[in-house]
Design a protein around this motif. Structure first.
Motif, PDB file in Angstrom:
ATOM      1  N   HIS A 139     -79.190 -72.143  26.405  1.00  0.00           N
ATOM      2  CA  HIS A 139     -80.049 -72.103  25.213  1.00  0.00           C
ATOM      3  C   HIS A 139     -80.807 -70.776  25.135  1.00  0.00           C
ATOM      4  O   HIS A 139     -80.928 -70.189  24.061  1.00  0.00           O
ATOM      5  CB  HIS A 139     -81.040 -73.272  25.216  1.00  0.00           C
ATOM      6  N   LEU A 140     -81.313 -70.339  26.277  1.00  0.00           N
ATOM      7  CA  LEU A 140     -82.026 -69.064  26.287  1.00  0.00           C
ATOM      8  C   LEU A 140     -81.103 -67.923  25.878  1.00  0.00           C
ATOM      9  O   LEU A 140     -81.511 -67.017  25.139  1.00  0.00           O
ATOM     10  CB  LEU A 140     -82.604 -68.785  27.680  1.00  0.00           C
ATOM     11  N   MET A 141     -79.874 -67.983  26.376  1.00  0.00           N
ATOM     12  CA  MET A 141     -78.924 -66.919  26.041  1.00  0.00           C
ATOM     13  C   MET A 141     -78.618 -66.919  24.541  1.00  0.00           C
ATOM     14  O   MET A 141     -78.495 -65.860  23.933  1.00  0.00           O
ATOM     15  CB  MET A 141     -77.629 -67.076  26.854  1.00  0.00           C
ATOM     16  N   MET A 142     -78.492 -68.100  23.952  1.00  0.00           N
ATOM     17  CA  MET A 142     -78.221 -68.177  22.515  1.00  0.00           C
ATOM     18  C   MET A 142     -79.411 -67.657  21.718  1.00  0.00           C
ATOM     19  O   MET A 142     -79.233 -66.949  20.729  1.00  0.00           O
ATOM     20  CB  MET A 142     -77.905 -69.621  22.109  1.00  0.00           C
ATOM     21  N   GLU A 152     -78.953 -61.084  21.016  1.00  0.00           N
ATOM     22  CA  GLU A 152     -78.988 -59.632  20.883  1.00  0.00           C
ATOM     23  C   GLU A 152     -79.383 -58.978  22.204  1.00  0.00           C
ATOM     24  O   GLU A 152     -78.775 -57.993  22.624  1.00  0.00           O
ATOM     25  CB  GLU A 152     -79.944 -59.202  19.777  1.00  0.00           C
ATOM     26  N   LEU A 153     -80.388 -59.521  22.846  1.00  0.00           N
ATOM     27  CA  LEU A 153     -80.808 -59.004  24.141  1.00  0.00           C
ATOM     28  C   LEU A 153     -79.680 -59.163  25.155  1.00  0.00           C
ATOM     29  O   LEU A 153     -79.412 -58.262  25.951  1.00  0.00           O
ATOM     30  CB  LEU A 153     -82.068 -59.727  24.627  1.00  0.00           C
ATOM     31  N   SER A 154     -79.004 -60.288  25.085  1.00  0.00           N
ATOM     32  CA  SER A 154     -77.883 -60.537  25.989  1.00  0.00           C
ATOM     33  C   SER A 154     -76.771 -59.499  25.800  1.00  0.00           C
ATOM     34  O   SER A 154     -76.208 -59.001  26.769  1.00  0.00           O
ATOM     35  CB  SER A 154     -77.338 -61.947  25.750  1.00  0.00           C
ATOM     36  N   LYS A 155     -76.476 -59.189  24.556  1.00  0.00           N
ATOM     37  CA  LYS A 155     -75.427 -58.198  24.292  1.00  0.00           C
ATOM     38  C   LYS A 155     -75.802 -56.842  24.868  1.00  0.00           C
ATOM     39  O   LYS A 155     -74.965 -56.150  25.430  1.00  0.00           O
ATOM     40  CB  LYS A 155     -75.178 -58.081  22.793  1.00  0.00           C
TER      41      LYS A 155
END
Length: 136
Positions: free
Chosen positions: A117-120, A124-127
């Motif tokens: 959930h945090l990743m979703m 943008e930060l994840s990318k």
């Protein structure tokens, strides 16, 4: 979020594009020795296809070690460690068949779900992080 859940999430790593936990961490969480956990996996190979678990390469182990501040990460190892996806972690609880493993597997799944959930939420930060990891 509880401190226990935060601790579990801190033991989830991104390796080969998968969110995984190491066998040694799962053994500690499930209250067994890493050796016993690995034996349970070897006795039940049909329950652990490659999408549930894989063995790390020496380079992946080296990369993980470099992420930890302490030099005692993992101690001396004879073999390369195994990494388990969320499904592999749940399957481990089933083959270990102890009350603690069953109870803790619920927390492990919740940690994976929360991290997802945090990743979703922070896609943008994840990318950007994945792009940086690719450069490093």
């Amino acid at each position: 979020m509880s401190q226990e859940l935060q601790l579990l999430q801190s033991r989830i790593h991104s390796i080969r594009g998968e969110k995984v936990m190491l066998a040694s961490d799962l053994a500690e969480i499930y209250g067994v020795e890493t050796r016993a956990l690995n034996q349970a996996v070897k006795r039940n190979p049909a329950r652990f296809p490659s999408r549930f678990m894989f063995q790390l390469t020496a380079e992946e182990v080296s990369n993980l070690k470099s992420q930890f501040v302490t030099s005692s990460w993992g101690g001396a190892r004879r073999a390369l460690p195994y990494a388990f996806t969320e499904h592999g972690a749940v399957m481990l609880a089933a083959v270990l068949n102890s009350q603690r493993a069953v109870q803790m597997s619920l927390h492990v799944v919740q940690a994976f779900v929360n991290l997802g959930h945090l990743m979703m939420e922070h896609k943008e930060l994840s990318k950007k992080i994945e792009a940086l990891e690719g450069k490093v």
